[in-house]
Design a protein around this motif. Structure first.
Motif, short mmCIF file in Angstrom:
data_model
loop_
_atom_site.label_atom_id
_atom_site.label_comp_id
_atom_site.label_asym_id
_atom_site.label_seq_id
_atom_site.Cartn_x
_atom_site.Cartn_y
_atom_site.Cartn_z
N PRO A 51 0.80 -1.23 0.00
CA PRO A 51 0.00 0.00 0.00
C PRO A 51 0.84 1.28 0.00
O PRO A 51 0.39 2.33 -0.46
N HIS A 52 2.07 1.20 0.48
CA HIS A 52 2.92 2.39 0.55
C HIS A 52 3.47 2.79 -0.82
O HIS A 52 4.03 3.87 -0.97
N LEU A 53 3.27 1.94 -1.83
CA LEU A 53 3.63 2.32 -3.20
C LEU A 53 2.72 3.43 -3.70
O LEU A 53 3.04 4.12 -4.67
N GLU A 54 1.58 3.62 -3.03
CA GLU A 54 0.62 4.65 -3.42
C GLU A 54 0.60 5.83 -2.45
O GLU A 54 -0.32 6.65 -2.47
N ALA A 55 1.60 5.92 -1.60
CA ALA A 55 1.66 7.01 -0.61
C ALA A 55 1.72 8.37 -1.31
O ALA A 55 2.19 8.49 -2.44
N ARG A 56 1.26 9.40 -0.63
CA ARG A 56 1.33 10.76 -1.18
C ARG A 56 2.76 11.24 -1.28
O ARG A 56 3.11 11.98 -2.18
N SER A 57 3.60 10.82 -0.35
CA SER A 57 4.98 11.27 -0.33
C SER A 57 5.82 10.52 -1.37
O SER A 57 5.90 9.29 -1.34
N PRO A 58 6.50 11.26 -2.28
CA PRO A 58 7.38 10.59 -3.23
C PRO A 58 8.51 9.81 -2.53
O PRO A 58 8.92 8.76 -3.01
N SER A 59 9.01 10.32 -1.40
CA SER A 59 10.06 9.62 -0.68
C SER A 59 9.59 8.26 -0.20
O SER A 59 10.32 7.27 -0.28
N VAL A 60 8.38 8.20 0.31
CA VAL A 60 7.83 6.94 0.80
C VAL A 60 7.64 5.98 -0.37
O VAL A 60 7.99 4.79 -0.28
N ARG A 61 7.11 6.47 -1.50
CA ARG A 61 6.94 5.60 -2.67
C ARG A 61 8.29 5.06 -3.14
O ARG A 61 8.43 3.88 -3.45
N ALA A 62 9.29 5.94 -3.20
CA ALA A 62 10.62 5.54 -3.67
C ALA A 62 11.25 4.51 -2.73
O ALA A 62 11.80 3.50 -3.18
N PHE A 63 11.20 4.76 -1.42
CA PHE A 63 11.80 3.82 -0.47
C PHE A 63 11.05 2.49 -0.44
O PHE A 63 11.65 1.43 -0.25
N THR A 64 9.74 2.53 -0.64
CA THR A 64 8.97 1.29 -0.69
C THR A 64 9.40 0.47 -1.90
O THR A 64 9.62 -0.75 -1.79
#
Length: 199
Positions: A51-64
């Motif tokens: 689910p974190h692949l769809e996070a609002r934060s680009p950093s969270v998407r990238a790290f996921t």
């Protein structure tokens, strides 16, 4: 969080999974996601990361994306594909790297579509991923990157070309291009061509 993941036993992975569910701070969340990179890939951990692949934060998407790649679980291939068209180039880079690390041939077509991405770092990551997958169909996608204006992209594509397994008759056009790259004005590209021809 990093020390929890390094222990990698079931209790510690459960603690990481719980943090993934309850953490609200973006800064803390990406640290927890990063910590999962050294954990054992379990069904539950993969399920909690997706689910974190769809996070609002680009950093969270990238790290996921990066974490899923390092876990090397093929179940992450399909969920990572949409990130190859993410508006943030760093996310596209991490998704490309993750797909290359996982090594699924199902990602080749999507990675090939990045060969005309406007950001050189994305094209470079796509070339590296295509080489890591090494499937026969990656050769056609690499050809335009061998003439890319970016030295980093040309070097990555040249190195990737050396990793592709092709039938003898199909290898000739690629080999011919690698011989031309021995005269590339950029020393890293010429060195990569030499290495790929020797492979």
């Amino acid at each position: 969080a990093l020390s929890l993941a390094r222990m990698a036993d079931t209790t510690q992975v459960a603690a990481l999974r719980h943090r993934l569910e309850v953490e609200e701070s973006t800064d803390a969340l990406w640290k927890v996601i990063r910590a999962t990179e050294t954990a054992r890939a379990t069904d539950a951990l993969i399920t909690d990361l997706l689910p974190h692949l769809e996070a609002r934060s680009p950093s969270v998407r990238a790290f996921t994306a990066r974490s899923l790649g390092r876990l090397r679980d093929p179940r992450a291939t399909r969920p990572l594909l949409p990130l190859l068209v993410d508006p943030e180039w760093r996310v596209r880079v991490q998704a490309s790297r993750a797909l290359g690390t996982i090594g699924s041939e199902a990602a080749v077509e999507a990675l090939a579509s990045l060969t005309d991405d406007p950001v050189p770092h994305v094209r470079e990551a796509a070339a590296t991923a295509l080489g890591a997958i090494g499937a026969e169909q990656t050769a056609a996608a690499l050809h335009p990157l061998l003439a890319d204006p970016s030295i980093g992209v040309r070097r990555a594509a040249t190195e990737a070309a050396g990793r592709i397994t092709l039938a003898e008759g199909e290898r000739q056009p690629l080999t011919g291009r690698l011989y031309q790259l021995l005269n590339d004005p950029a020393a890293p590209v010429a060195a990569a061509a030499l290495g790929s021809l020797a492979a």
